[in-house]
Design a protein around this motif. Structure first.
Motif, short mmCIF file in Angstrom:
data_model
loop_
_atom_site.label_atom_id
_atom_site.label_comp_id
_atom_site.label_asym_id
_atom_site.label_seq_id
_atom_site.Cartn_x
_atom_site.Cartn_y
_atom_site.Cartn_z
N GLY A 137 25.13 -17.14 -9.00
CA GLY A 137 24.28 -16.36 -9.79
C GLY A 137 25.25 -15.45 -10.69
N HIS A 138 26.30 -15.07 -10.14
CA HIS A 138 27.17 -14.15 -10.66
C HIS A 138 28.37 -14.94 -11.45
CE1 HIS A 138 26.46 -10.74 -7.54
NE2 HIS A 138 25.53 -11.15 -8.23
N LEU A 139 28.34 -16.15 -11.57
CA LEU A 139 29.10 -16.99 -12.25
C LEU A 139 28.56 -16.89 -13.89
CD1 LEU A 139 31.79 -18.77 -11.99
CD2 LEU A 139 30.22 -20.74 -11.67
N ARG A 140 28.90 -16.06 -14.66
CA ARG A 140 28.48 -15.82 -15.98
C ARG A 140 29.00 -16.73 -16.88
NH1 ARG A 140 24.12 -12.95 -14.44
NH2 ARG A 140 24.61 -11.39 -13.20
N SER A 141 30.06 -17.61 -16.46
CA SER A 141 30.56 -18.59 -17.41
C SER A 141 29.58 -19.91 -17.55
CB SER A 141 31.97 -19.02 -17.03
OG SER A 141 31.75 -19.70 -15.63
N SER A 142 28.80 -19.82 -16.49
CA SER A 142 27.79 -20.92 -16.48
C SER A 142 26.42 -20.49 -17.35
CB SER A 142 27.30 -21.37 -15.14
OG SER A 142 26.29 -22.29 -15.07
N ALA A 143 25.86 -21.49 -17.85
CA ALA A 143 24.70 -21.26 -18.66
C ALA A 143 23.51 -21.08 -17.68
CB ALA A 143 24.32 -22.10 -19.84
N HIS A 155 26.01 -30.62 -2.11
CA HIS A 155 24.77 -30.65 -2.78
C HIS A 155 24.73 -29.57 -3.76
CE1 HIS A 155 23.10 -33.12 0.74
NE2 HIS A 155 24.04 -32.58 1.39
N GLU A 156 24.15 -29.93 -4.98
CA GLU A 156 24.29 -29.09 -6.08
C GLU A 156 22.71 -28.48 -6.27
OE1 GLU A 156 26.46 -30.43 -9.24
OE2 GLU A 156 28.49 -30.59 -8.18
N PHE A 157 22.54 -27.30 -6.86
CA PHE A 157 21.36 -26.92 -7.07
C PHE A 157 21.53 -26.00 -8.34
CE2 PHE A 157 21.75 -27.26 -2.42
CZ PHE A 157 20.47 -28.00 -2.16
N GLN A 158 20.65 -26.20 -9.24
CA GLN A 158 20.59 -25.44 -10.41
C GLN A 158 19.30 -24.89 -10.85
OE1 GLN A 158 23.13 -25.31 -12.75
NE2 GLN A 158 24.77 -26.81 -12.13
N ALA A 159 19.36 -23.71 -11.25
CA ALA A 159 18.16 -23.19 -12.04
C ALA A 159 18.52 -22.46 -13.24
CB ALA A 159 17.44 -22.06 -10.80
N TRP A 201 11.98 -20.28 -4.92
CA TRP A 201 11.25 -19.45 -4.78
C TRP A 201 11.75 -18.08 -5.29
CZ3 TRP A 201 6.69 -17.58 -3.11
CH2 TRP A 201 6.70 -16.23 -2.67
N VAL A 202 13.01 -17.95 -5.26
CA VAL A 202 13.80 -16.90 -5.68
C VAL A 202 13.69 -16.55 -7.30
CG1 VAL A 202 16.10 -17.51 -5.64
CG2 VAL A 202 15.61 -15.14 -5.47
N THR A 203 13.90 -17.97 -7.79
CA THR A 203 13.66 -17.98 -9.47
C THR A 203 12.54 -17.64 -9.84
OG1 THR A 203 15.36 -19.88 -9.32
CG2 THR A 203 13.92 -19.76 -11.39
N GLU A 204 11.51 -17.88 -9.11
CA GLU A 204 10.09 -17.41 -9.71
C GLU A 204 10.02 -15.90 -9.21
OE1 GLU A 204 7.86 -19.26 -11.37
OE2 GLU A 204 9.22 -20.73 -11.22
N CYS A 205 10.49 -15.28 -8.33
CA CYS A 205 10.38 -14.05 -8.24
C CYS A 205 11.30 -13.29 -9.18
CB CYS A 205 11.04 -13.73 -6.68
SG CYS A 205 10.23 -14.32 -5.22
#
Length: 278
Positions: free
Chosen positions: A190-196, A209-213, A252-256
């Motif tokens: 979440g703090h990797l600001r270089s990523s969109a 395992h990679e997870f994107q949001a 869940w946290v993305t919706e929150c």
């Protein structure tokens, strides 16, 4: 998103414990954890480690709970009510961390209860929530008991001295964290600001395992890390595998985060109460 199954009326729901500090402003800590537990239909139990004096602007100070009280809370709940999973948050000191680890082993929980360790070192404002001397206790006492550790990038740097700036360094950090003893390591992006997007990387010593949001553009994200760990623990309490639980927790946290609201004069919280809204 798909939610966790709810207990029928009159039936005892799954139980999950948060071992963490109290946030007087209600945005993070055990208050955030308990909101997620309730909104996901689990019965939440607590072992409070510290009482913080904080609001939306920052942490003014904290008071550590006596060691025998920290241990007593864990023992009282697990010996009577029983829990199917637990997560940790603010642990404040090496003495508290050692006490939790000793109690966890003494109660026979290490082999039976999934433990999510969120190694909270500082508030989102940069205020310290963990004495620097306690980092070694996290590494040597608690990480080997953890099913999953969930540090953000600032915590990764403190724990394994790796600055995550891209996918390659994120993988290096996951390997270094896993080498400290947890079954799984999640390096949150979440703090990797270089990523969109917001990329999280999970590692079990063999497979990644990679997870994107989608990244949500907001300053109201107080309690996001607590909420992710709490939701992941809830899924583990329902028997999800670790990758499945992390996938659920991230959704869940993305919706929150999307449902955040302003509060006070600083950073507002993520909003687990979105599930109550029409």
């Amino acid at each position: 998103m798909n939610y966790l199954p709810l207990a029928s009326a009159g039936d005892t729901p799954r139980r999950v414990m948060t071992i963490a500090g109290s946030d007087s402003g209600g945005g993070a800590g055990i208050q955030a954890d308990m909101r997620t537990f309730a909104m996901l239909g689990l019965h939440g139990c607590v072992a409070i480690t510290a009482v913080t004096v904080q609001n939306s602007v920052g942490v003014k100070g904290f008071h550590e709970v006596p060691l025998d009280v920290v241990a007593g809370q864990i023992s009282a709940v697990t010996s009577d009510i029983g829990i199917q999973a637990a997560k940790t948050g603010m642990l404040a000191s090496s003495e508290i961390i050692t006490t939790i680890a000793e109690t966890w082993r003494a109660e026979g929980l290490a082999a039976t209860v999934p433990l999510v360790v969120d190694p909270v070192c500082a508030s989102m404002h940069g205020d310290p929530l963990l004495h620097h001397s306690a980092l070694e206790a996290l590494r040597t006492e608690l990480f080997p008991l953890a099913t999953l550790v969930t540090p953000n990038l600032d915590e990764v740097r403190l724990l394994v001295d790796i600055e995550v700036v891209d996918t390659a360094s994120q993988r290096d950090a996951a390997r270094a964290l896993h080498a400290l003893g947890p079954q799984w390591a999640l390096v949150k992006g979440g703090h990797l600001r270089s990523s969109a997007a917001s990329p999280d990387l999970l590692f079990d010593g063999t497979d990644f395992h990679e997870f994107q949001a989608p990244r949500v553009d907001t300053g109201n994200d107080h309690g996001a890390g607590d909420t992710l760990a709490a939701a992941t623990a809830c899924a583990l309490a329902h028997g999800y595998s670790v990758p499945q639980a992390v996938e659920f927790g991230k959704a869940w946290v993305t919706e929150c985060i999307r449902a955040n609201y302003p509060l006070g004069h600083g950073h507002g919280p993520v909003n687990a109460l979105f599930r109550l809204q029409p």
